[in-house]
Design an enzyme around this catalytic site. Sequence first.
Site, PDB file in Angstrom:
ATOM      1  N   GLN A 116     -10.085  -6.991   1.988  1.00 33.71           N
ATOM      2  CA  GLN A 116     -11.368  -6.173   1.299  1.00 33.71           C
ATOM      3  C   GLN A 116     -10.900  -4.873   0.926  1.00 33.71           C
ATOM      4  O   GLN A 116      -9.976  -4.593   0.295  1.00 33.71           O
ATOM      5  CB  GLN A 116     -12.333  -6.141   2.488  1.00 33.71           C
ATOM      6  CG  GLN A 116     -13.165  -7.517   2.883  1.00 33.71           C
ATOM      7  CD  GLN A 116     -12.534  -8.123   4.071  1.00 33.71           C
ATOM      8  OE1 GLN A 116     -11.937  -7.373   4.928  1.00 33.71           O
ATOM      9  NE2 GLN A 116     -12.761  -9.309   4.143  1.00 33.71           N
ATOM     10  N   GLY A 151      -9.108 -12.919   0.171  1.00 32.75           N
ATOM     11  CA  GLY A 151      -8.347 -13.717  -0.327  1.00 32.75           C
ATOM     12  C   GLY A 151      -7.158 -12.735  -1.150  1.00 32.75           C
ATOM     13  O   GLY A 151      -7.717 -12.166  -1.848  1.00 32.75           O
ATOM     14  N   HIS A 152      -6.003 -13.431  -1.393  1.00 34.01           N
ATOM     15  CA  HIS A 152      -4.971 -13.157  -2.188  1.00 34.01           C
ATOM     16  C   HIS A 152      -4.563 -14.188  -3.007  1.00 34.01           C
ATOM     17  O   HIS A 152      -4.348 -15.243  -2.743  1.00 34.01           O
ATOM     18  CB  HIS A 152      -3.791 -12.560  -1.423  1.00 34.01           C
ATOM     19  CG  HIS A 152      -4.124 -11.133  -0.787  1.00 34.01           C
ATOM     20  ND1 HIS A 152      -4.519 -10.355  -0.981  1.00 34.01           N
ATOM     21  CD2 HIS A 152      -3.763 -11.200   0.801  1.00 34.01           C
ATOM     22  CE1 HIS A 152      -4.810  -9.367   0.109  1.00 34.01           C
ATOM     23  NE2 HIS A 152      -4.281 -10.127   1.160  1.00 34.01           N
ATOM     24  N   GLY A 181      -0.264  -3.179 -13.282  1.00 34.76           N
ATOM     25  CA  GLY A 181      -0.049  -4.820 -13.300  1.00 34.76           C
ATOM     26  C   GLY A 181      -0.314  -4.922 -14.746  1.00 34.76           C
ATOM     27  O   GLY A 181      -1.778  -4.527 -15.288  1.00 34.76           O
ATOM     28  N   ASP A 223     -10.749  -7.466  -3.825  1.00 37.62           N
ATOM     29  CA  ASP A 223     -10.019  -8.110  -5.247  1.00 37.62           C
ATOM     30  C   ASP A 223      -9.443  -7.201  -6.135  1.00 37.62           C
ATOM     31  O   ASP A 223      -9.408  -7.715  -7.198  1.00 37.62           O
ATOM     32  CB  ASP A 223     -11.458  -8.844  -5.810  1.00 37.62           C
ATOM     33  CG  ASP A 223     -12.284  -9.555  -4.821  1.00 37.62           C
ATOM     34  OD1 ASP A 223     -11.857 -10.441  -4.136  1.00 37.62           O
ATOM     35  OD2 ASP A 223     -13.451  -9.543  -4.822  1.00 37.62           O
ATOM     36  N   LYS A 242      -4.258  -6.783  -4.019  1.00 40.27           N
ATOM     37  CA  LYS A 242      -3.254  -5.945  -3.012  1.00 40.27           C
ATOM     38  C   LYS A 242      -2.136  -7.072  -2.876  1.00 40.27           C
ATOM     39  O   LYS A 242      -1.159  -6.390  -2.690  1.00 40.27           O
ATOM     40  CB  LYS A 242      -4.318  -5.720  -1.779  1.00 40.27           C
ATOM     41  CG  LYS A 242      -5.250  -4.951  -1.920  1.00 40.27           C
ATOM     42  CD  LYS A 242      -6.340  -4.968  -0.606  1.00 40.27           C
ATOM     43  CE  LYS A 242      -6.927  -5.864  -0.271  1.00 40.27           C
ATOM     44  NZ  LYS A 242      -7.877  -5.991  -1.225  1.00 40.27           N
TER      45      LYS A 242
END
Length: 427
Positions: free
Chosen positions: A222, A40-41, A411, A13, A16
């Site tokens: 992951q 998940g992305h 980010g 999480d 990526k």
Amino acid sequence: MPGIVVIGTQWGDEGKGKATDQLGDRVDYTVRYSGGNNAGHTLVVNGEKYALHLLPSGILNPGVPVIGNGVVVDLEVLFSEIDALEARGVDTSKLVLSANAHIIAPYHKVLDKVTERFLGKRKIGTTGRGVGPAYADKINRVGIRIQDLLDEDLLRDKVEAALVQKNQVLVKIYNQMAIDPAEVADELLSYADRVRPMVRDVARELNDALDAGRLVVFEGAQAHHLDVDHGTYPYVTSSNPIAAGACTGSGVGPNRLDRIVGIAKAYTTRVGEGPFPTELLDEDGERLRVAGGEFGTTTGRPRRCGWFDPLVVEAACTYNGVTDVFLTKLDILTGWDKIPVCTGYEIDGQIVSTYPVMMDDIVKAQPVYEFLDGWTEDISGARTFEELPPTCQAYVRRLEELIRCRISGIGVGPGREQVIMLHDLID
């Protein structure tokens, strides 16, 4: 053009997909090489939010998105994602699927859920999506692969053989109903016509692309500390999301990988069970969770939150040969007067400055903190490092020292454009 691997350096999480997305239209192939729809992305493009669980984040870019042989594929999820993206105007026609990827069958999901319930307090904290049982069948050589969908007789034989033992376990140990092999085979075969045009020799195609000078990005799911070999076992995933997994999960050699980009959140989160030395069980932890929107993309589960742990990230950088770190969600830390950063662990009265190999030591580890000055300014609009407040710059530089790897990207918000690049990830 190089082969670039993007991996998580914490417990997943980390963002990526955002880092992969930054390479944008320069990427010719984006390859998902491990895991299943237990990951998940979340991407925000032009103000629109996209939550991907199985598809590579490159599906939103002009290049070719690839699902490699190291992935386990839930066909229902795959086509649900494709249909949802197509409904929003996203072209998914370029998607390539390895003939050697394994399939998550309905019985894998049943076994995953009943096993977790049976374990009780010893549960691993799986997502219940059948990923672990599918990988177990792969290793036991009773798995079903994508190419098997293209031969009905073979598929039916394989499903029937797989369920001989599994039905005994379900009925006699877990007190569940037996599963009908014909029904499972029928369900899987219902996807065969849609799968057929996607199926390719992915290893050959990627090697040819690299020979031709194409840019190939390998996108892990992951993270390092969830790797089945190198993570906090047994509280790990069932595959190898480390950089080396890009080779086995796609069919390219290690000499094809030119850059390893490690993704690290500006704090730390974890989903599921397992040790977490800097975890916060107080108001700061809840504040991080709310401010960061720390709820699983795939499961919706609230993530456990804690301060940045350089020992965790430094170990991942070292073991994966990370060349660049992309730091995400720095904006979430805005507003703290002091920001603790872990510089070591106290274990049995001794201070250690590197991540332990022994699980017992990780469980007992008590973080030793250094307190850095925070900032109150809104940094979400910053596009150069110099635009960040001095204390924010100092925070980034201190993390860089502690993880012993350069930070090449930052980010500062959820949007695709809310990024500060210090070094190009390609050149």
